[in-house]
Design a protein around this motif. Structure first.
Motif, short mmCIF file in Angstrom:
data_model
loop_
_atom_site.label_atom_id
_atom_site.label_comp_id
_atom_site.label_asym_id
_atom_site.label_seq_id
_atom_site.Cartn_x
_atom_site.Cartn_y
_atom_site.Cartn_z
N ALA A 26 0.83 -1.21 0.00
CA ALA A 26 0.00 0.00 0.00
C ALA A 26 0.86 1.25 0.00
O ALA A 26 0.56 2.23 -0.70
CB ALA A 26 -0.93 0.00 1.20
N GLU A 27 1.95 1.24 0.75
CA GLU A 27 2.85 2.40 0.80
C GLU A 27 3.57 2.58 -0.54
O GLU A 27 3.75 3.70 -1.01
CB GLU A 27 3.85 2.25 1.94
CG GLU A 27 4.83 3.39 2.06
CD GLU A 27 4.19 4.77 2.21
OE1 GLU A 27 4.83 5.76 1.78
OE2 GLU A 27 3.07 4.88 2.74
N ALA A 33 -1.55 2.60 -8.88
CA ALA A 33 -1.37 3.94 -8.33
C ALA A 33 -2.54 4.85 -8.73
O ALA A 33 -3.03 5.63 -7.91
CB ALA A 33 -0.04 4.53 -8.82
N ARG A 41 1.06 4.15 -2.92
CA ARG A 41 0.88 5.56 -2.60
C ARG A 41 2.07 6.38 -3.08
O ARG A 41 1.91 7.43 -3.69
CB ARG A 41 0.69 5.75 -1.09
CG ARG A 41 0.33 7.20 -0.71
CD ARG A 41 0.76 7.56 0.69
NE ARG A 41 2.18 7.42 0.94
CZ ARG A 41 3.14 8.24 0.48
NH1 ARG A 41 2.84 9.25 -0.29
NH2 ARG A 41 4.40 8.02 0.77
N TRP A 47 -5.54 3.90 -6.69
CA TRP A 47 -5.36 4.40 -5.33
C TRP A 47 -5.67 5.89 -5.29
O TRP A 47 -6.38 6.37 -4.40
CB TRP A 47 -3.93 4.14 -4.84
CG TRP A 47 -3.71 4.64 -3.45
CD1 TRP A 47 -3.86 3.94 -2.30
CD2 TRP A 47 -3.35 5.98 -3.07
NE1 TRP A 47 -3.61 4.76 -1.21
CE2 TRP A 47 -3.30 6.02 -1.66
CE3 TRP A 47 -3.07 7.14 -3.77
CZ2 TRP A 47 -2.98 7.17 -0.94
CZ3 TRP A 47 -2.75 8.29 -3.07
CH2 TRP A 47 -2.71 8.30 -1.67
N TYR A 48 -5.15 6.64 -6.25
CA TYR A 48 -5.36 8.08 -6.32
C TYR A 48 -6.85 8.42 -6.44
O TYR A 48 -7.35 9.30 -5.74
CB TYR A 48 -4.56 8.65 -7.49
CG TYR A 48 -4.89 10.06 -7.84
CD1 TYR A 48 -4.40 11.12 -7.09
CD2 TYR A 48 -5.70 10.35 -8.94
CE1 TYR A 48 -4.71 12.44 -7.41
CE2 TYR A 48 -6.01 11.66 -9.26
CZ TYR A 48 -5.51 12.70 -8.50
OH TYR A 48 -5.82 14.00 -8.82
N HIS A 72 -8.45 7.39 -2.96
CA HIS A 72 -7.98 8.06 -1.75
C HIS A 72 -7.76 9.57 -1.87
O HIS A 72 -7.62 10.24 -0.86
CB HIS A 72 -6.68 7.40 -1.25
CG HIS A 72 -6.90 6.02 -0.76
ND1 HIS A 72 -6.74 4.92 -1.57
CD2 HIS A 72 -7.30 5.55 0.44
CE1 HIS A 72 -7.00 3.83 -0.88
NE2 HIS A 72 -7.35 4.19 0.34
N GLU A 73 -7.72 10.07 -3.06
CA GLU A 73 -7.55 11.51 -3.26
C GLU A 73 -8.78 12.14 -3.91
O GLU A 73 -9.35 13.08 -3.38
CB GLU A 73 -6.29 11.81 -4.10
CG GLU A 73 -4.99 11.40 -3.44
CD GLU A 73 -4.56 12.34 -2.33
OE1 GLU A 73 -4.97 13.52 -2.31
OE2 GLU A 73 -3.80 11.87 -1.45
#
Length: 155
Positions: A10-11, A58, A14, A61-62, A65-66
């Protein structure tokens, strides 16, 4: 039994999102990813399959989460001006979305689907606070214009 993974997936995703948001896809090499993320090349390929696989992870995720939280903040904004301010000051902004829209969406169906998901989230949020026609396009345009620098305001 294989060796346990030596990194936090996950890191890494991110951090990859931040790297891809700062440069175009073709401007990030696998060597850049290895160096920036601190993950061995073989581990990247084993986990994500390819640079494209990591890029898509990615981008997902963006969007989740963003862009998702930004859309929720915009939905609670009082008007387009406040929504625009939120877009420019919350999280990483819309840079990654702009790059993905211009560079990858035209040539990659999975990237296009993520871009579409992000744009739909912004469309819905902006429709809740403004009747500005094409508000998402206006918001992205303002974000793009801000990349030109704060001293480049036009009437």
């Amino acid at each position: 039994m294989g060796r346990p993974r030596g990194f936090d997936e996950a890191e890494v995703v991110r951090a990859a999102a931040a790297l891809f948001a700062s440069r175009v896809y073709d401007g990030v090499s696998v060597d850049d990813l290895v160096t920036h993320l601190g993950v061995h090349r073989n581990s990247l390929y084993k986990t994500f399959g390819s640079k494209r696989g990591l890029y898509l992870a990615a981008l997902r995720w963006y969007v989740e989460h963003e862009v998702g939280p930004l859309a929720e903040s915009i939905r609670r904004a009082g008007d387009f001006e406040e929504a625009s301010r939120l877009a420019s000051t919350t999280g990483t902004g819309l840079g990654f979305l702009l790059l993905a829209t211009a560079e990858r969406a035209p040539v990659d169906d999975e990237a296009a689907a993520e871009v579409d998901r992000a744009l739909n989230a912004l469309d819905g949020a902006l429709a809740a606070v403004t009747s500005v026609p094409h508000a998402t396009a206006a918001l992205l345009g303002l974000s793009l214009r801000s990349k030109a620098g704060p001293d480049r305001h036009h009437p």
